[in-house]
Structures are given as C-alpha cells and as structure tokens.
Scaffold this active site. Structure first.
Site, PDB file in Angstrom:
ATOM      1  N   GLU A 173       4.355   0.056   9.208  1.00 18.70           N
ATOM      2  CA  GLU A 173       5.683  -0.169   9.766  1.00 18.70           C
ATOM      3  C   GLU A 173       6.148   1.104  10.493  1.00 18.70           C
ATOM      4  O   GLU A 173       6.692   1.052  11.594  1.00 18.70           O
ATOM      5  CB  GLU A 173       6.641  -0.534   8.645  1.00 18.70           C
ATOM      6  CG  GLU A 173       7.947  -1.122   9.143  1.00 18.70           C
ATOM      7  CD  GLU A 173       8.832  -1.585   8.001  1.00 18.70           C
ATOM      8  OE1 GLU A 173       9.942  -2.054   8.282  1.00 18.70           O
ATOM      9  OE2 GLU A 173       8.408  -1.469   6.831  1.00 18.70           O
TER      10      GLU A 173
ATOM     11  N   ARG B 195      -5.913  -2.709  -4.749  1.00 16.07           N
ATOM     12  CA  ARG B 195      -5.830  -3.969  -5.493  1.00 16.07           C
ATOM     13  C   ARG B 195      -6.979  -4.913  -5.159  1.00 16.07           C
ATOM     14  O   ARG B 195      -7.344  -5.753  -5.972  1.00 16.07           O
ATOM     15  CB  ARG B 195      -4.460  -4.634  -5.289  1.00 16.07           C
ATOM     16  CG  ARG B 195      -3.343  -3.854  -6.013  1.00 16.07           C
ATOM     17  CD  ARG B 195      -1.991  -4.526  -5.883  1.00 16.07           C
ATOM     18  NE  ARG B 195      -1.467  -4.421  -4.536  1.00 16.07           N
ATOM     19  CZ  ARG B 195      -0.666  -3.456  -4.107  1.00 16.07           C
ATOM     20  NH1 ARG B 195      -0.284  -2.481  -4.919  1.00 16.07           N
ATOM     21  NH2 ARG B 195      -0.251  -3.453  -2.855  1.00 16.07           N
TER      22      ARG B 195
END
Lengths: 192, 245
Positions: free
Chosen positions: A109, A72
């Site tokens: 994570e 992005r």
C-alpha cells in the site's frame, strides 16, 4: 474460483473452516478486518480437512513443486507437498534465504517489498502451485508467479484458504493463472 | 500421574554389531535419546567458502555393505546429506546450515517428519509449538500426524489479537517472542520445534512462554544442533532431541 463453485458445494468441511477463522478488527491498522487463521491450527480436524481439500485437488496433477509464501503459507504448503510427493519451496522476504536468489519486487500500500526464491530450487518445466493463507490484492502471489515462471516452471494454480472476492477480478485469475480459494472473509462478529 | 513425568522411553533396537567406522560417525545414544542417534557432521570443517554445493557426508563402503544397516540410520544419513552449508551468512565467519535443500528432497523431508512423529505419537502431546519462521515448516506436519494442535511462536507484532510476550537475549541486544493468549491451556503437554538449535536462546524463550501459562514442555525438537554453541546446556533440565549434530 471458490471451492464451493468447483465441486465442493455444501461440503461441511468448508463451513467448519470458515468458522475457524477469527476476525481481528483494526489490525494491523484501523479499518482493516484481519482474517486470523491461527485458530484453524488449534482444531486438528479442521486443519486436516483444510490440507486434505488441497491435497485431493492437486495429487493427480503431476505437481512437483509446492511453493509457500512466508510466513503463513509455510504453515500449509509443506503439509500439502509431503502428501502429494512434491518438493516444498519457500518464497521469502528479502535477505532471509542464505544462498543465491532471484528476486521479484511487488507493491505494498505504501512502498515496495520483495519476494525471493533460491536459484536451483525449481527446474524448467516443473509444474507448481503457489500457496498462501489469503489473497487480497494479489500482489504477493503475482510476485510468486513471476519468480516461478522466471525459471521456466509452469504455475498450474494459486491456492489460498481465504479469498477476498471484491479485490479479485471477476474471472478469478491472477496474471492469467487460476486462483483456488476455500472460503470468503468473515465479517466481524458482534460489536467491536 | 502424568505419564510424561517419565522420561520419553523409546524402544532400543536389538543389539547390533556396530563397525568401528560407524561408531566414529554416530554419537552414542544415551537413555534420553532414541536409537535414532544424531548423525555427526563436521560443521566447522575445512570449508573455505566459495561454492555452495552441499557438504555430503559419505558412509563408508564397509558400513554400506553391512546387511545390518539400520533403516533409521539410513534416513538420518540421507537427511544430513541434503543440508547445505552457506559460508558467511548472515555475516562473515558464520557457516549457515541451510535446510531448504532438505525440503527439495521429498524422501528426506518425509523421513525428517517421520522421525519426529515416531518419537511423539501416542505420547499425549497436545501442542506442537513452532518457532518463526523455519519452525513453521516442520511443526505443522508433525502436529497433523500426531493429532496435536499447532501453535506459532512469532516475532513481535505479527500475531493479531491478544498475545503474551517474552523478551530474550541475542548476541547483541534483545528480541521478543509472542504467543496468542488462549492458544494453549494449563496442563497441556507441548513439544517446541525449530529447524536448528544454536545458543538455545530462542528455544528457552519458547519454553518460558509456554511455562508461564501452565504448559509442560516435554521436549524441544530440532533437525540440527550446533554443539559448539552449547545450546543443550542452556536448556538445562529441558530435554532436547535432534537428528543431526
């Protein structure tokens, strides 16, 4: 710092940018309120304003490198680079860049990922900005800073459209580098 | 009457004397291609691997000295010279066309965008669809300059929210391309952008996806065409515009 605290308080462009960001609940997994910037690109004026705000900020800072983080970041960074006369350097996931690369691992994570930059893309002493759509924990942007500093570039600032304030340390810096963000994340509208 | 049902007619430059040396370098433009004829490069050249210096296309001394050197040809020559060939990537035998070196040359990058913008502005193009991920580098600047929206066409599970999907063939197996529901409207005119056309499979998937929701793909636009892979044939009646082939 957020743009509103840094000269753009009350700028109507910021409100329009915030309104253009769509929240998708529970993507990519339950509990995450995903900030979707794709509607921003459907509104030409808002898209142009977003790029203009970054261009206005960086055009007179002798920036010669605009580094965009896959994927992005690629939607914003080249437009900024073109407007300020800088080169665009893509920072990519492992194995995507075809030539000789340097790599920097960063934490996810669960597990690790890796950001890569082409050897020779950036020279020692160049001034750079790092661009992504959103900064949350700052893991990816930290890796980007390290890649650029590894080749002797000076990272002037890291800029994102969206910044998650709770996750960014109070001094609004990441690895000692200033963060510049346009808007905060949106809340979910209505019931989901 | 939809103006875009007409072929994209571009201004043909006034007649110029083309030296024999130059005509061997540039392919002859036909009605659908503009006077920005693609620059020929010997892509499958004698490159035997090893060093990764850019293969630089040289213009002949005679051509350089000609006072009639077309500014557009100059731009394309510079663009072509910035593209780097990386042998054996992503696998042995492939000569990968690396556009990242083009992006490091501000003038070449700007010229690339300008050439597409000159072609598509004021042509009622509503949508620039860019294919992940290198199409995201060229698509947005074009969209910004011509006043169109930018729509990313992504690999599966990247776009949040409701999507439509198109499966397409790869050399081995299949892949999926996705677009957001509601990003485009029936009746809109689109140009699909990617850095390179090889077999044409990805571009065809994008054309299908957009067509399924009633969008007209006016043209596909790429920086590079690998002619040997016949992607243009695979696109069939769908026009293709490239800068370097």
């Amino acid at each position: 710092m957020f743009a509103a605290e840094n000269g753009l308080k009350g700028d109507p462009r910021l409100e329009a940018i915030s309104d253009a960001i769509r929240v998708i609940p529970h993507f990519p997994k339950p509990g995450i309120m995903f900030q979707d910037i794709t509607p921003l690109f459907l509104n030409h004026k808002v898209f142009k304003d977003t790029v203009d705000i970054f261009v206005e900020r960086y055009r007179d800072m002798a920036i010669s490198v605009v580094a965009g983080i896959e994927a992005r970041g690629f939607m914003f960074a080249p437009c900024i680079a073109l407007a300020i006369g800088a080169k665009f350097v893509p920072l990519r996931k492992r194995g995507k860049l075809p030539g000789k690369v340097i790599s920097e691992a960063y934490e996810l994570e669960y597990g690790k990922d890796c950001l890569e930059m082409h050897v020779g893309a950036v020279q020692q002493g160049e001034k750079a900005v790092v661009i992504d759509d959103l900064v949350a924990t700052g893991g990816t942007i930290s890796a980007a800073i390290k890649l650029l500093e590894c080749v002797g570039a000076e990272v002037v600032e890291c800029a994102c459209v969206i910044g998650v304030p709770e996750l960014i340390k109070a001094e609004n810096r990441l690895n000692g580098k200033a963060l510049y963000m346009l808007v905060e994340p949106n809340e979910v509208q209505g019931c989901c | 009457m939809n103006a875009l049902s007409q072929p994209l007619h571009l201004k043909i430059s006034e007649a110029k004397i083309v030296s024999p040396l130059r005509s061997s370098v540039f392919t002859k433009p036909d009605f659908f291609t503009p006077n920005t004829a693609p620059a020929s490069r010997s892509i499958y050249s004698r490159f035997t691997g090893g060093a990764t210096v850019p293969e630089r296309r040289r213009m002949s001394g005679a051509a350089m000295a000609t006072s009639n050197v077309d500014a557009t040809d100059d731009r394309i020559a510079r663009i072509a010279s910035t593209i780097r060939v990386i042998p054996d990537f992503p696998k042995p035998g492939i000569l990968f066309q690396d556009i990242t070196t083009l992006l490091l040359d501000h003038k070449a990058f700007k010229d690339t965008i300008d050439l597409f913008v000159e072609r598509y502005k004021d042509k009622n193009i509503n949508v620039i669809a860019g294919i992940e991920a290198r199409g995201f580098i060229f698509g947005p600047p074009i969209a910004l300059a011509i006043g169109a929206k930018f729509v990313p066409m992504r690999k599966p599970k990247k776009l949040p929210g409701e999507v439509i999907s198109e499966e397409y063939s790869l050399e081995y197996g299949t892949d999926i391309m996705e677009m957001h529901v509601g990003a485009v409207q029936p009746g809109e005119n689109a140009v699909v952008v990617d850095d390179l056309i090889a077999t044409g499979g990805t571009l065809n998937a994008a054309i299908s996806l957009l067509g399924r929701v009633g969008v007209t793909v006016v043209e596909c636009a790429c920086v590079i065409e690998l002619k040997e892979l016949k992607g243009r044939e695979k696109l069939g009646d769908n026009p293709l515009f490239v800068l370097v082939s």
